[in-house]
Every structure is written in structure tokens, then in C-alpha cells.
Scaffold this motif. Structure first.
Motif, PDB file in Angstrom:
ATOM      1  N   UNK A 190      42.927  43.068  36.811  1.00 44.82           N
ATOM      2  CA  UNK A 190      42.605  42.194  35.430  1.00 44.82           C
ATOM      3  C   UNK A 190      42.720  41.092  35.701  1.00 44.82           C
ATOM      4  N   UNK A 191      43.936  40.202  35.621  1.00 46.99           N
ATOM      5  CA  UNK A 191      44.661  38.870  35.053  1.00 46.99           C
ATOM      6  C   UNK A 191      43.693  38.273  36.396  1.00 46.99           C
ATOM      7  N   UNK A 192      43.870  38.983  37.263  1.00 49.99           N
ATOM      8  CA  UNK A 192      42.537  37.404  38.739  1.00 49.99           C
ATOM      9  C   UNK A 192      41.525  37.312  38.445  1.00 49.99           C
ATOM     10  N   UNK A 193      41.123  38.470  37.700  1.00 51.83           N
ATOM     11  CA  UNK A 193      39.173  37.997  37.156  1.00 51.83           C
ATOM     12  C   UNK A 193      39.340  37.646  36.760  1.00 51.83           C
ATOM     13  N   UNK A 194      40.068  37.469  35.234  1.00 58.69           N
ATOM     14  CA  UNK A 194      40.019  37.059  34.256  1.00 58.69           C
ATOM     15  C   UNK A 194      40.466  35.396  34.078  1.00 58.69           C
TER      16      UNK A 194
END
Length: 779
Positions: A190-194
Motif C-alpha cells: 500500500x505505501x509503495x503504491x501511494x
């Protein structure tokens, strides 16, 4: 017999239980064998597929891309087991192949040209379908695969994808799924995508308008059934629109992007889900996730789009996060801490905080809590520094109201000496650390108030905190006095004009510290001075029989002079520089001087330091338009009674007691006064550094205060036997050249004399550097 029947019955029951256990074990073994065969078959199929692809002639990229996509959709149509993890299927492999094909296609085409595979992905709304599958997390782990696919797609494809409606719309939806559950297994993805979305917006800030979503939009309804609905969604993906809207849509991306921007919406009705998801992830127990989320927020606040900045402040909880966490970290600090520990703890950069609880506790109690507080303060400061100007102002004001006013002010206003000392030391460290213009401005207004009119003795208490802090410079506790003086020394070095205006300049603006006689009533001038003015060079106290180190010859002035500059001229065009410098150098009588008997304590050291420091101050103050001559008399209101201001009053009072105060207090008082003397404002320069100004009745200047101290000193010297040898011994002890021995009488007085001598040399050096334009006229 009844006993034998009973025993037989028990045996039968035990045999039945064993039989059931054997059957259950056999069933379980068969299921495991079937699952193992399925996995082996899946792996074999994958290996066979790769072998065929390697041996057979390569298909055109589009056919290959469509093949992999259809293999994924067929899985959902044909499978009846939706509980097997996605890693037991070929879906990850097919997604990876699709990414490789898109990357290869872009590499083979001209820059910016969209290939057939990318057209297929956009036209068939593949990202919408993947979002639906990821939202349902079917099969288990699919959300992780979808997040990874989106991340790699945005990271590896160079052409702009976010302007396409069939990209930014599913990206919006996927953003809403991030941060929903703390410590979720997909947090890392999730954090990589955001963060990749934030990076793309940083490259093209206008695109952020696609991510300001209207609150009035109806939320998505949850699917009543999972597998059945998913089979339909594979063929009819969730686009977040009604069927009529979809049919009316132009599938081409450029046309869609031009009509889909929500910047015309009222910001009060907009959600900024990208910020909200990042804020949720800052609460993760995983420190690495928190740092990445903070980095994402740093990128978003710096976007120059006004609509995004307004939405960020009005419709997200960013300000609450900053202030609430700052307050919680501050409240976790011990009530009492050693100021030296606070002052000397290593510099802290947010995101680089290394935890070693055992080692931290061994150094001093509260070190871990202090580093956590300073680290978050550094993040707030850097975030405000990077933020769009209007957003920065709102965030800084929130920190002022919710942290400084609500939490720190009661600590600074308390009566407990231990509490005052700790809170003042913390405030000093905060002042030292803050670098953002907006946060510094709000902190200054908090400490000193926003008033700009001249002070009077009656109005010095109108701002209670400012009044209390200045009073603490003359506190009964020497520790509190020293720490508060250090705080002000730190404060006046900050690049903020209001600090200096509030503390010293607003009382000097009208130059009413000067004699207010009409010109015809004044005595005729002799050599530029009133007839009854004290000529310091003719006074017995300042005669020619001074130490060789006290004066400089004309050639020495020229050789040690910095380059001439017309910007820093004499205050009144009359006083020669050597007279002013020698006035300070000769203030302390010979019998009270000891520096010329110790090597390395000469005037030249101060000259070099003053030259460097003055240059630095001019760099800080150059945009404040302080250069030039003092305000002309005809424009000054000399009838207003002069009041030096609360801050200068306390400093002068302290300076007047230099012979009776502890050595450390004297060092700090003179340090603050020397910093003020270095400032390139013409009125401050005249008031602090010109011994020859004609003071109005009842007024005092820095020079007049020192003259009174010297007069008191000359009376005391007569009553102390062997004064000069004792003075030299004390100086050598302070320099570490003599070991501590027997107690010397009048130690406070002797140390005060040494500080006074050094301070006068420092003022002489500052005066010379600031008056150096007159060096060319020296003999």
C-alpha cells in the motif's frame, strides 16, 4: 456378569473412536495429497508454458498480452475454489508477463507513442477489473498482487498514464483501500503504491486535481456475494459510473481527462483520499511504513496547486496529526531534565531516528522521549518549509495555537524553578531547531506578541509571556537567568525582523535618546563635540600611558582593516574611528587589566571574529533595508519621552552589576549585548557603539553604563591589597594555565573585571569593523 458387560461396552466404544480417528486421518491425508498434486500440476503447467514460449516462435506482443489477460479472466470464470491463495495460481506470473510486455512495447516505440498493448489495457478497462478483484481480495492475496501491478505500471512506464480516465479513476479507488486496516499484511504494498502516485503528482502537479473527489458522490455498495459477482465483474468491470454514463463516455484518454478534472468543485465538498490514506499509515506500528507515509505527505504539501492546498488544510486531518503527535511527544518528556542534556543531545533529523532504548536510558533518563519529540518537531518544521505558502501558514498557526499556546505557555509561566528551567531549556532547543519561515514567525508572535508600537514603562506587561521571559533574564536563580539569556541570544540570531523590532528597535526609532535642545541653545562644537563633553582621550583615566596592546597605530588600522564599503559608514560623519575604538579599549584602567600578560588574549582575535560575524549578520539582515544613515533629526519626534525598552533595561541593569554577579551570568549578559552590537541597524549602532553621542537627560547608553561600572571599580581597587597579582592569577586559572589552589578573596569581583576587560575589547573590535569605512582617513 454386570461387570463384564460394562467392560465389553467400553471396549466397543473405544474401538469405534479409533475407527473414526483413522477415517478422519485418511480423509485429511487424501485432501493434502490432492492439494499437493494441484500445486505440482500448477507448477508443471507454468514450466511447460514457459518452455513452449521459449521453443515456439514469439507471438506479436498484443496477442501475447491478450493471452495473459484472458488466462487471468478464465481463472475466475472456471474456478470453483476461491479460498486457495493467489500464490497457488498462475495469476502472479501472468500479471508479471503483462508488465514485461508493456515495458518492452514502450521501449520499442518512439517516446510518448501509445502501443496496441497499452491501448488494449486502457480501452478494456483492465485496471478497473483488477481494482475490483483486489478489493474483494479473491483469491486471498489478490489485493497485494493488484497493488504491486499498479505500482510497477506507474513506475516503469515513462509516458504519462494518470491523465487517462481509465487509469486515474481506478487509481483513485485503490487509494481508498489503503490504510483501512492498521498492520494489514498489505501495508508494504500500500505505501509503495501511494508513494509512487505522490511522485507522479510531484512531476506534474496539475494532475492532483484528479484526486480531489467530491464528497457528495455516493459510496460504493458492497457486493452481496463474492465469487458470483466477481465472475460478472471480470466481464463488466466496476467503473464507479452508471451504465448510461459509461456509454456516453468518450474512451479516448485525452478527451476524458479534459472533462473529468474536479477543480471546478467547491473544495469544502472534496475529499483528498490520497492524504487521508497516508495519514492512516502514519499510525502504523512499523516505523518504516511511517517514514514512507511522511515522505508521501511531504511531496503532497509541496504541490503548488491552490485547490489541493486548500483541500489539504480544510478537508484532511493533517494539522491534527502534526499538533496532536507533537503534544503527545512533549507530554511524554520527564518533568525535570538537565538543561545540559537538552542542549547537547545530538542533532535529530526526522526519519533517521535510531532506537537503542538500553543505551539511551544509560546516558540520561528521558533521552529516548526527547529524541522522539525533536524528531517529530523536525518533521513538522520541514513539512511547513516545503508546503505551499497558504498551507504552510495554516499549519504553522495550528502548531502555535495547539502546541505553543496550549501546552508550552503554562509550562513557561509556572512558578516551580525546576519546571521553569526545564521548559526554558526545551524552548531554547526548539528555537535553535526551527528553520521554516512560517513556523518561526508564529513562534515569534507567541513569544513576543505582534505589537509594533514603541514600548513604555506602563505597557511592558501587556504581553504576559514576553514580560515573564524578559524578567527571567534577571531571576533570583542564576541557572534560570543564564538559560533565558541563552534563549534570547539564540532568538536574536534568527532571520526574523520582528524579533529585533520587538526587543530593541521599536524604542530607538525616534532617536529620542539624544539631547533635545534647539540648535541655537546648544553649546558650540569643538572638534565635533559639545564644549562640555568629556574628552576621553584627555581624561586621566584614558591617558596615553596605556598598555602597548591597547592602541593601534595608523598603519595597523589600515593593514587590519576589512575592505571598504560605503554601506557601513560613520553614524554621524564626525567621529573618527580610532577615537571610538580607543574609547572602549581605554575604559578599563591599567591596574585592572591582565590580558596583556597572557599570550593569545589580544584584541586582534576579537577583530577577526567581529569581521566574520558582522558579515554573517549583514547577510541575514540585507533584505530588511537597514542600511544607510540614522533617521534625520527633523523627521524624529524627539518630544516623546525615551524608554529603552524592557529587554535593554534588564540587560543594562545586569551589565551595571557585572562586578557582583557570577562569572557565567556575566559571560551570557555580554554575549547577548555583543550580538546586538553587531546588528547593522544605524540606530542600534549609534546607541550601543558611539561613546560620543549627546544623551538626553536621564537616558543611558551601553557606554554610559560601563563608565559607571568602571568608576565603581576604581573605588574598590583601592581597598583590595595585591589587586593586580590576584587578578592575573584568576585569569590564568580561568584559562586553565594555573591549577586550582587556595581560595582567593573577592573572586566574584576579579572574575567580573576580567569579563569587563574582554567585553570592552570585543566592543572595540565590533566598532572598528562597523566603522571601517573611516579607515582611509586615519593618519
Amino acid at each position: 456378569m454386570p461387570g463384564s458387560v460394562y467392560e465389553t461396552s467400553n471396549l466397543d466404544r473405544g474401538g469405534t473412536n479409533r475407527k473414526k480417528k483413522i477415517e478422519e486421518f485418511s480423509r485429511s491425508s487424501r485432501e493434502k495429497i490432492v492439494q499437493s498434486k494441484n500445486k505440482m500440476f500448477s507448477k508443471f503447467t507454468s514450466i511447460l508454458q514457459h518452455a513452449v514460449e521459449a521453443l515456439a516462435p514469439s507471438l506479436p506482443l498484443q496477442e501475447d498480452f491478450v493471452y495473459h489477460w484472458k488466462a487471468i479472466t478464465h481463472y475466475y470464470i472456471e474456478t470453483s475454489d476461491d479460498k486457495a491463495p493467489v500464490t497457488d495460481t498462475n495469476i502472479p506470473s501472468h500479471l508479471e508477463q503483462m508488465l514485461d510486455i508493456l515495458t518492452q512495447e514502450e521501449a520499442e516505440r518512439e517516446s510518448g507513442e501509445t502501443g496496441p498493448c497499452m491501448e488494449y489495457l486502457l480501452h478494456h478497462k483492465i485496471l478497473e477489473t483488477l481494482y475490483t478483484l483486489g478489493k474483494a481480495d479473491c483469491p486471498p492475496g489478490m489485493k497485494q498482487q493488484v497493488l504491486t501491478f499498479y505500482t510497477k505500471l506507474l513506475a516503469h512506464i515513462r509516458q504519462p498514464l494518470l491523465p487517462h480516465i481509465n487509469v486515474h479513476r481506478p487509481v483513485q479507488k485503490l487509494i481508498r483501500l489503503c490504510g483501512e486496516v492498521l498492520a494489514a499484511p498489505t501495508e508494504n504494498e500500500e505505501i509503495q503504491f501511494l508513494c509512487i502516485v505522490c511522485a507522479k503528482l510531484k512531476q506534474d502537479p496539475y494532475l492532483v486535481n484528479f484526486f480531489l473527489e467530491n464528497k457528495s458522490k455516493r459510496p460504493e455498495t458492497k457486493s452481496p456475494g463474492r465469487t458470483e459477482v466477481l465472475k460478472e465483474n471480470v466481464l463488466a468491470p466496476d467503473t464507479g459510473q452508471s451504465r448510461s454514463e459509461e456509454q456516453a463516455e468518450e474512451p479516448q484518454a485525452a478527451a476524458a481527462a479534459s472533462t473529468s478534472s474536479p477543480i471546478t468543485n467547491n473544495n469544502n465538498n472534496n475529499n483528498y483520499n490520497l492524504v487521508s490514506s497516508l495519514l492512516n499509515l502514519t499510525k502504523s506500528p512499523d516505523g518504516r511504513i511511517v517514514v514512507k507515509a511522511c515522505e508521501g505527505l511531504m511531496l503532497l504539501v509541496s504541490l503548488p496547486e491552490p485547490a489541493a492546498a486548500k483541500c489539504l488544510i480544510e478537508n484532511t486531518e493533517l494539522c491534527d496529526l502534526l499538533t496532536d503527535r507533537l503534544v503527545s511527544f512533549y507530554k511524554a518528556l520527564p518533568q525535570s531534565m538537565d538543561p545540559l542534556d537538552i542542549e547537547t543531545v545530538e542533532s535529530v533529523n526526522w526519519g533517521l531516528d535510531v532506537y537503542n532504548l538500553k543505551e539511551d536510558a544509560a546516558i540520561f533518563t528521558g533521552k529516548r522521549a526527547l529524541i522522539s519529540f525533536l524528531s517529530w518537531l523536525d518533521y513538522c518544521d520541514q513539512l511547513i518549509k516545503e508546503a505551499q505558502k497558504s498551507a504552510a501558514a495554516v499549519m504553522a498557526k495550528a502548531v502555535r495555537e495547539r502546541f505553543f499556546v496550549s501546552v508550552m505557555e503554562p509550562q513557561l509561566m509556572q512558578t516551580s524553578e525546576v519546571g521553569i528551567l526545564t521548559s526554558t531549556a526545551l524552548l531554547n532547543r526548539i528555537i535553535r531547531q526551527v528553520t521554516s519561515e512560517a513556523l518561526l514567525q508564529e513562534m515569534v508572535y507567541f513569544l513576543l506578541g505582534e505589537e509594533r508600537e514603541a514600548e513604555t514603562a506602563a505597557t511592558i506587561a501587556q504581553n504576559p509571556l514576553r514580560h515573564r521571559l524578559i524578567e527571567h533574564c534577571d531571576h533570583l536563580s542564576d541557572e534560570i537567568s543564564i538559560m533565558t539569556l541563552r534563549l534570547f541570544e539564540q532568538l536574536i540570531q534568527k532571520p526574523n525582523q520582528h524579533i529585533l523590532h520587538s526587543l530593541v528597535l521599536r524604542g530607538l526609532g525616534e532617536r529620542n535618546y539624544l539631547e533635545n535642545k534647539p540648535q541655537e541653545e546648544r553649546e558650540p562644537l569643538e572638534n565635533g563635540q559639545p564644549h562640555d563633553a568629556v574628552d576621553l582621550e584627555e581624561d586621566p583615566l584614558f591617558g596615553d600611558d596605556v598598555s602597548p596592546d591597547s592602541r593601534l597605530s595608523g598603519s595597523d588600522w589600515l593593514s587590519s582593516s576589512p575592505p571598504q564599503s560605503p554601506d557601513h559608514s560613520k553614524s554621524d560623519g564626525k567621529t573618527e574611528v580610532h577615537k571610538i575604538v580607543n574609547s572602549f579599549l581605554c575604559l578599563v584602567p591599567d591596574e585592572a587589566k591582565s590580558s596583556y600578560q597572557v599570550e593569545g588574549t589580544g584584541y586582534d582575535t576579537y577583530l577577526r571574529d567581529a569581521h566574520r560575524q558582522f558579515r554573517d549578520y549583514c547577510g541575514v539582515c540585507q533584505r530588511w533595508d537597514w542600511r544607510g544613515n540614522p533617521k534625520p533629526f527633523e523627521k524624529c519626534n524627539l518630544d516623546i519621552p525615551f524608554f529603552e525598552g524592557h529587554f535593554l533595561k534588564v540587560l543594562f541593569d545586569r551589565m551595571g552589576r557585572i562586578l557582583d554577579q557570577p562569572y557565567d551570568v556575566n559571560l551570557q549578559v555580554t554575549a547577548v549585548l555583543s550580538k546586538l552590537s553587531l546588528l547593522p541597524h544605524p540606530h542600534l549602532h549609534e546607541y550601543l557603539l558611539d561613546p560620543y553621542i549627546n544623551l538626553a537627560p536621564g537616558c543611558r547608553s551601553l557606554f554610559s553604563v560601563i563608565v559607571r561600572v568602571v568608576g565603581d571599580l576604581m573605588l574598590r581597587i583601592q581597598r583590595i591589597p595585591d589587586f593586580t597579582p590576584k587578578l592575573l592569577l584568576v585569569r590564568k586559572r580561568l584559562l586553565g594555565l594555573e591549577p586550582e589552589g587556595i581560595t582567593i578573596d573577592h573572586m566574584t569581583l576579579l572574575e567580573g573585571v576580567i569579563v569587563l576587560e574582554e567585553f570592552c575589547k570585543e566592543l572595540a573590535a565590533i566598532a572598528f569593523v562597523k566603522y571601517h569605512a573611516a579607515a582611509s582617513s586615519s593618519p
